[in-house]
Scaffold this active site. Structure first.
Site: not given
Ligand code: P1T
Length: 384
Positions: A175, A200
């Site tokens: 990730d 992000k």
């Molecule tokens: O929210 P989404 O696009 O489904 O992604 C999930 C996700 C996966 N991996 C990491 C490292 C992440 O930080 C996230 C989503 N994180 C947040 C919403 C947060 O505020 O940390």
């Protein structure tokens, strides 16, 4: 000049991109259509139904493959949908060795969705390669790494873990949400799959929820494409366009996120009311050397614990911030602050969470690209 020869910053703008075939549009148009006219059954121009493929999504997928040094990109409706597709490669009885410090929603997907289908997850600290190896057995099918981790900012040795994955013939998925390909490209270290919450830094403007996978291997790409189409959590054309537009300034934004991150980490480290600062660029960060070796810079994500602080004190600080917005998510141009224990990581049981350092007093910052003096002034008033 062949695209493979382009440097990273040029790839963010040109990677996988060509002017649109219809009118030469420089930016891929938003093909807001569910279906495509056929002249005879099966007689189409490469697209038949937008779950299976859409030209705007293809443009994004090609860009993703290019910037992550991969060959195939796949864009999903969210980061978790992209992760869901990876775990669907596995069979009941398979085991996964995963980072113990990871986004709360990732933990929830593994534990509360996939364990009931007979997949077992080992959540472990990944600082020590021999400790990781001791959790690999004949049932292990996948190693799942998040680095830097959310929210403790641990950095995991990607080359070392990729070596273990090859040795034991298990897949390695990384990730790369926190680092982005501007800072590190896991496929270049030997990972099999790179995953993103493109919500992000890739999107970069807090206006979209999108996920991504990038791989090099054709067989693996085919299997993931089958799952993407069969399960259906695809990224829509408008969202694909927004992430593509975001990627074109990724390198510029990341440069400023890193500069601002460095200044704020230094400010917090010297503050008498701050107990602990987690940012891999700090020399006393336990994984500083690995971060220096595998990352171009150290990013804009910082976690910290105020001195003697309790749950309520930490909440008071995040409530007092004015320029930092109290919100879930990260990686946008605007600075955000979060309280992991009650927000992003609330789905991890308290004992589990605290084992990896996610205490009630922990505050997480996504440092944006504003003037850093203004951000520091805001932190100053909130902390004091
Ligand atoms: O929210 P989404 O696009 O489904 O992604 C999930 C996700 C996966 N991996 C990491 C490292 C992440 O930080 C996230 C989503 N994180 C947040 C919403 C947060 O505020 O940390």
């Amino acid at each position: 000049m062949s695209e493979k020869d382009l440097r990273f910053n040029s790839k963010t703008i040109h990677g996988g991109q060509q002017p649109d075939k219809a009118y030469g549009a420089v930016m891929p148009p938003i093909y807001q259509t569910s279906t495509y006219a056929q002249t005879t059954p099966g007689g189409h121009q490469g697209f038949e139904y937008s779950r299976s493929g859409n030209p705007t999504r293809t443009a994004l997928e090609n860009s993703l493959a290019s910037i992550e040094s991969g060959s195939y990109g796949l864009a999903f409706a969210s980061g978790l949908a992209a992760m869901d597709a990876v775990i669907k490669l596995l069979e009941p009885g398979d085991e996964v060795v995963s980072t113990n410090d990871l986004y709360g929603g990732s933990y929830r997907l593994f534990k509360q969705v996939f364990e009931k289908y007979g997949i077992k997850f080992h959540f472990i600290g990944m600082q020590d390669l021999s400790f990781i190896e001791s959790h690999i057995n004949e049932k292990t099918a996948l190693i799942w790494v998040e680095t830097p981790t959310n929210p403790m900012m641990n950095v995991i040795d990607l080359k070392g873990v990729a070596h273990l994955a090859k040795k034991h013939q298990v897949l390695l998925a990384v990730d790369n949400t926190f680092a982005t390909p501007y800072l590190q490209r896991p496929l270049e270290f030997g990972a099999d799959i790179v995953m993103h919450s493109a919500t992000k830094y890739l999107g970069g403007h807090s206006d979209v929820v999108v996920g991504a996978l990038v791989v090099k291997d054709k067989d693996l790409a085919d299997k993931l494409y089958f799952i993407q189409n069969a399960s259906g959590a695809v990224c829509g054309p408008m969202d694909s366009f927004l992430v593509l537009r975001g990627i074109k300034t990724l390198h510029l934004r990341m440069q400023r996120h890193c500069e601002n991150g460095k200044a704020i980490a230094a400010y917090l480290s010297n503050h008498p009311k701050i107990e602990k600062v987690y940012w891999p660029g700090l020399e006393d960060h336990p994984n500083h050397q690995i971060a220096k070796d595998q990352m171009k810079d150290f990013g804009g994500m910082i976690s910290f614990v105020p001195k003697g602080s309790s749950f309520t004190d930490a909440v008071k600080i995040v409530e007092n911030l004015k320029l930092f917005t109290l919100a879930e998510s990260l990686g946008g141009v605007e600075s955000l602050a979060g309280h992991p224990a009650s927000m992003t990581h609330a789905s991890i049981p308290k004992e589990e969470r605290e084992k990896s350092g996610v205490v009630d007093a922990l505050i997480r910052l996504s440092v944006g690209i504003e003037d850093v003096e203004d951000l520091i002034a805001d932190l100053d008033q909130a902390i004091s």
